[in-house]
Design a protein around this motif. Structure first.
Motif, PDB file in Angstrom:
ATOM      1  N   GLU A 111       0.334   2.149 -22.898  1.00 42.56           N
ATOM      2  CA  GLU A 111      -0.821   2.580 -23.709  1.00 42.56           C
ATOM      3  C   GLU A 111      -1.503   3.809 -23.124  1.00 42.56           C
ATOM      4  OE1 GLU A 111      -3.607  -0.667 -24.285  1.00 42.56           O
ATOM      5  OE2 GLU A 111      -1.954  -2.098 -24.410  1.00 42.56           O
ATOM      6  N   TYR A 112      -1.191   4.122 -21.884  1.00 43.91           N
ATOM      7  CA  TYR A 112      -1.854   5.244 -21.205  1.00 43.91           C
ATOM      8  C   TYR A 112      -0.818   6.193 -20.608  1.00 43.91           C
ATOM      9  CZ  TYR A 112      -6.039   2.255 -21.337  1.00 43.91           C
ATOM     10  OH  TYR A 112      -7.088   1.469 -21.722  1.00 43.91           O
ATOM     11  N   PRO A 113      -0.091   6.907 -21.473  1.00 41.83           N
ATOM     12  CA  PRO A 113       0.977   7.765 -20.956  1.00 41.83           C
ATOM     13  C   PRO A 113       0.460   8.878 -20.029  1.00 41.83           C
ATOM     14  CG  PRO A 113       0.590   8.136 -23.306  1.00 41.83           C
ATOM     15  CD  PRO A 113      -0.214   6.938 -22.922  1.00 41.83           C
ATOM     16  N   GLN A 114      -0.840   9.182 -20.148  1.00 49.69           N
ATOM     17  CA  GLN A 114      -1.372  10.264 -19.301  1.00 49.69           C
ATOM     18  C   GLN A 114      -1.649   9.826 -17.870  1.00 49.69           C
ATOM     19  OE1 GLN A 114      -2.879   8.287 -21.531  1.00 49.69           O
ATOM     20  NE2 GLN A 114      -4.824   9.166 -22.193  1.00 49.69           N
ATOM     21  N   VAL A 115      -1.510   8.517 -17.604  1.00 51.72           N
ATOM     22  CA  VAL A 115      -1.787   8.001 -16.259  1.00 51.72           C
ATOM     23  C   VAL A 115      -0.473   7.687 -15.537  1.00 51.72           C
ATOM     24  CG1 VAL A 115      -2.888   6.130 -14.947  1.00 51.72           C
ATOM     25  CG2 VAL A 115      -3.963   6.987 -17.054  1.00 51.72           C
ATOM     26  N   THR A 116      -0.369   8.133 -14.294  1.00 52.55           N
ATOM     27  CA  THR A 116       0.806   7.819 -13.476  1.00 52.55           C
ATOM     28  C   THR A 116       0.605   6.469 -12.788  1.00 52.55           C
ATOM     29  OG1 THR A 116       0.936  10.161 -12.976  1.00 52.55           O
ATOM     30  CG2 THR A 116       2.285   8.698 -11.618  1.00 52.55           C
ATOM     31  N   VAL A 117       1.598   5.605 -12.892  1.00 50.96           N
ATOM     32  CA  VAL A 117       1.494   4.290 -12.250  1.00 50.96           C
ATOM     33  C   VAL A 117       2.605   4.152 -11.215  1.00 50.96           C
ATOM     34  CG1 VAL A 117       1.591   1.799 -12.585  1.00 50.96           C
ATOM     35  CG2 VAL A 117       0.522   3.244 -14.315  1.00 50.96           C
ATOM     36  N   GLU A 118       2.222   3.777 -10.006  1.00 50.51           N
ATOM     37  CA  GLU A 118       3.238   3.409  -9.016  1.00 50.51           C
ATOM     38  C   GLU A 118       2.981   1.981  -8.560  1.00 50.51           C
ATOM     39  OE1 GLU A 118       3.095   5.780  -5.407  1.00 50.51           O
ATOM     40  OE2 GLU A 118       1.118   5.049  -4.867  1.00 50.51           O
ATOM     41  N   HIS A 119       4.039   1.313  -8.140  1.00 51.05           N
ATOM     42  CA  HIS A 119       3.901  -0.056  -7.619  1.00 51.05           C
ATOM     43  C   HIS A 119       4.241  -0.036  -6.143  1.00 51.05           C
ATOM     44  CE1 HIS A 119       3.728  -1.766 -11.696  1.00 51.05           C
ATOM     45  NE2 HIS A 119       4.640  -0.863 -11.996  1.00 51.05           N
ATOM     46  N   LEU A 120       3.418  -0.701  -5.355  1.00 52.70           N
ATOM     47  CA  LEU A 120       3.731  -0.843  -3.930  1.00 52.70           C
ATOM     48  C   LEU A 120       3.630  -2.313  -3.546  1.00 52.70           C
ATOM     49  CD1 LEU A 120       1.797   1.974  -1.973  1.00 52.70           C
ATOM     50  CD2 LEU A 120       4.205   1.956  -2.648  1.00 52.70           C
ATOM     51  N   TYR A 121       4.517  -2.741  -2.674  1.00 49.30           N
ATOM     52  CA  TYR A 121       4.339  -4.061  -2.069  1.00 49.30           C
ATOM     53  C   TYR A 121       3.161  -3.971  -1.109  1.00 49.30           C
ATOM     54  CZ  TYR A 121       9.055  -5.023  -3.806  1.00 49.30           C
ATOM     55  OH  TYR A 121      10.163  -5.196  -4.613  1.00 49.30           O
ATOM     56  N   VAL A 122       2.460  -5.073  -0.995  1.00 51.11           N
ATOM     57  CA  VAL A 122       1.203  -5.039  -0.242  1.00 51.11           C
ATOM     58  C   VAL A 122       1.402  -4.652   1.221  1.00 51.11           C
ATOM     59  CG1 VAL A 122       1.229  -7.554   0.141  1.00 51.11           C
ATOM     60  CG2 VAL A 122      -0.926  -6.301   0.281  1.00 51.11           C
ATOM     61  N   ASP A 123       2.490  -5.099   1.822  1.00 49.32           N
ATOM     62  CA  ASP A 123       2.702  -4.757   3.232  1.00 49.32           C
ATOM     63  C   ASP A 123       2.912  -3.257   3.394  1.00 49.32           C
ATOM     64  OD1 ASP A 123       5.062  -5.132   1.823  1.00 49.32           O
ATOM     65  OD2 ASP A 123       6.164  -6.044   3.486  1.00 49.32           O
ATOM     66  N   ASN A 124       3.701  -2.691   2.491  1.00 45.95           N
ATOM     67  CA  ASN A 124       3.919  -1.250   2.528  1.00 45.95           C
ATOM     68  C   ASN A 124       2.618  -0.488   2.254  1.00 45.95           C
ATOM     69  OD1 ASN A 124       5.134   1.238   2.549  1.00 45.95           O
ATOM     70  ND2 ASN A 124       5.929   1.082   0.459  1.00 45.95           N
ATOM     71  N   CYS A 125       1.843  -1.003   1.293  1.00 45.78           N
ATOM     72  CA  CYS A 125       0.577  -0.351   0.959  1.00 45.78           C
ATOM     73  C   CYS A 125      -0.352  -0.319   2.170  1.00 45.78           C
ATOM     74  CB  CYS A 125      -0.098  -1.064  -0.207  1.00 45.78           C
ATOM     75  SG  CYS A 125      -1.650  -0.301  -0.675  1.00 45.78           S
ATOM     76  N   ALA A 126      -0.388  -1.420   2.914  1.00 46.06           N
ATOM     77  CA  ALA A 126      -1.243  -1.488   4.101  1.00 46.06           C
ATOM     78  C   ALA A 126      -0.885  -0.348   5.065  1.00 46.06           C
ATOM     79  CB  ALA A 126      -1.095  -2.838   4.793  1.00 46.06           C
ATOM     80  N   MET A 127       0.396  -0.067   5.152  1.00 45.95           N
ATOM     81  CA  MET A 127       0.849   1.004   6.043  1.00 45.95           C
ATOM     82  C   MET A 127       0.518   2.389   5.468  1.00 45.95           C
ATOM     83  SD  MET A 127       4.621   1.489   7.633  1.00 45.95           S
ATOM     84  CE  MET A 127       5.519   1.717   6.113  1.00 45.95           C
ATOM     85  N   GLN A 128       0.812   2.566   4.179  1.00 49.29           N
ATOM     86  CA  GLN A 128       0.590   3.889   3.564  1.00 49.29           C
ATOM     87  C   GLN A 128      -0.888   4.267   3.533  1.00 49.29           C
ATOM     88  OE1 GLN A 128       3.153   5.622   3.250  1.00 49.29           O
ATOM     89  NE2 GLN A 128       4.684   3.993   3.304  1.00 49.29           N
ATOM     90  N   LEU A 129      -1.756   3.273   3.420  1.00 47.84           N
ATOM     91  CA  LEU A 129      -3.199   3.558   3.396  1.00 47.84           C
ATOM     92  C   LEU A 129      -3.657   4.242   4.682  1.00 47.84           C
ATOM     93  CD1 LEU A 129      -5.038   0.481   1.819  1.00 47.84           C
ATOM     94  CD2 LEU A 129      -5.281   2.881   1.151  1.00 47.84           C
ATOM     95  N   ILE A 130      -3.023   3.889   5.771  1.00 44.20           N
ATOM     96  CA  ILE A 130      -3.357   4.505   7.055  1.00 44.20           C
ATOM     97  C   ILE A 130      -2.668   5.858   7.199  1.00 44.20           C
ATOM     98  CG2 ILE A 130      -3.146   4.280   9.579  1.00 44.20           C
ATOM     99  CD1 ILE A 130      -5.066   2.287   8.536  1.00 44.20           C
ATOM    100  N   ARG A 131      -1.423   5.932   6.720  1.00 40.60           N
ATOM    101  CA  ARG A 131      -0.648   7.165   6.916  1.00 40.60           C
ATOM    102  C   ARG A 131      -1.071   8.292   5.990  1.00 40.60           C
ATOM    103  NH1 ARG A 131       5.559   5.362   7.609  1.00 40.60           N
ATOM    104  NH2 ARG A 131       5.834   7.562   7.176  1.00 40.60           N
TER     105      ARG A 131
END
Ligand code: IPM
Ligand code: MG
Length: 358
Positions: free
Chosen positions: A206-226
């Motif tokens: 419904e929102y083609p103008q928005v980019t959506v990515e999915h991250l597993y929570v463990d990976n997200c915890a790491m990327q948030l710091i990096r």
């Protein structure tokens, strides 16, 4: 009329809420916002007086309000009482009863506080993200909950409608921002996460103008710091959001700066992210800026006064830039107490409004 239920709670709660209310009253005097205030007890102080952390009177005041401003609940005094009386239970019951399913936790770096972060300044400078946490479902509330001597059960349930409505909030939020959503789950393991991901992907159409990515929570915890700057709206379920929002907050280095808004269909609950900090309670040294920034969210999301919200936010930034700070903020400049910090913000906000008039 716009009725604000004021629940100071425990520890530093009353001190910081005072500064938030002071600002709201000053704005009301200046601009006739039609605000009314009603105060009630919540948390440990309510346990002491009424034997329960969320007395009926308090809940009724919340249910007759347009917005609730809450300080903090809990403290060592109530750490060993039975589960149903723990101050945190009041918070959970309040969120559930108000139906405030969308918890917005903005994390935005402030230049003059970069040195407070444990992370390199070039990584933190420019961070501007929102953790959007589903707040009334998931393992916090799922049934059955069970405990005996040998076994304990918590249940993680999500219904499609719960995911749909938080996804809606996420997409709408992202439209006024950088149009990027990171949906966080554990879809490699959890059925609830697989449903979560499926629903988010459907909504994304419904929102083609928005980019959506999915991250597993463990990976997200790491990327948030990096690479915290890469995130815009981080959309996630209740417990992952609890954990990731502390992590994201820590990136800024000061829990005393983080506001939050919890929004539902009918009600809204505003509270700083920090706890009741019993060790410094009553000393007048608590940092009221998280509460003041929480008031900015109330102005933005409940009163629809984006202009006033950004005025408050830039007043806070200016004051910090000039070096005024409470003891939790380790920066150069003048050390001030809770009340003085609140006064500085009120003065600066009023001055800015005066300037706007001219
Ligand atoms: C938060 C807190 C609460 C939660 C506790 C105090 C119940 O950690 O708001 O993040 O877990 O939701
Ligand atoms: Mg938490």
């Amino acid at each position: 009329m716009f009725k604000i239920a004021v629940f100071p709670g425990d520890g530093i709660g009353p001190e910081v809420v005072n500064e938030g209310v002071k600002l709201l009253k000053a704005l009301d005097r200046e601009l006739n916002l039609g605000l009314t205030f009603e105060e009630a007890l919540i948390g440990g102080i309510a346990v002491d007086k009424y034997g329960v952390p969320l007395p009926k009177e308090t809940l009724d005041i919340a249910l007759s309000s347009d917005a609730v401003l809450l300080g903090a609940v809990g403290g060592p005094k109530w750490d060993n009482i039975e589960v149903s009386k723990r101050p945190e239970q009041a918070l959970l019951a309040l969120r559930k009863n108000l139906g405030v399913f969308a918890n917005i936790r903005p994390v935005k770096s402030i230049k003059s506080l970069l040195s407070a972060s444990p992370i390199k300044p070039e990584i933190v400078d420019g961070v501007d993200l929102i953790i959007l946490r589903e707040l009334t479902g998931g393992i916090y509330f799922g049934e059955p909950k069970y405990r005996d001597k040998e076994k304990a059960i918590d249940t993680l349930v999500y219904h499609r409608y719960e995911i749909e409505r938080i996804a809606d909030v996420a997409f709408k939020l992202s439209l006024s921002r950088r149009r990027k959503i990171t949906s966080v789950d554990k879809a490699n393991i959890l059925e609830s996460s697989r449903l979560w991901r499926e629903v988010i992907n459907e909504k994304a159409k419904e929102y083609p103008q928005v980019t959506v990515e999915h991250l597993y929570v463990d990976n997200c915890a790491m990327q948030l710091i990096r690479r915290p700057k890469d995130f815009d709206v981080v959309l996630t379920e209740n417990m992952f959001g609890d954990i990731l929002s502390d992590e994201a907050g820590a990136i800024l280095g000061s829990l005393g700066m983080l506001p939050s808004a919890s929004i539902g269909e009918k009600y809204a609950l505003y509270e700083p992210i920090h706890g009741s900090a019993p060790d410094i309670a009553g000393k007048g040294i608590a940092n009221p800026l998280a509460t003041i920034l929480t008031v900015a969210l109330l102005l933005r999301y409940s009163l629809k006064r984006e202009d006033l919200a950004s005025t408050v936010e830039s007043a806070v930034e200016e004051i910090l830039k000039e070096g005024y700070h409470t003891p939790d903020l380790n920066i150069d400049g003048e050390l001030v107490n809770t009340v003085r910090m609140g006064d500085l913000v009120v003065e600066r906000v009023l001055k800015k409004l005066e300037g706007d008039k001219r």
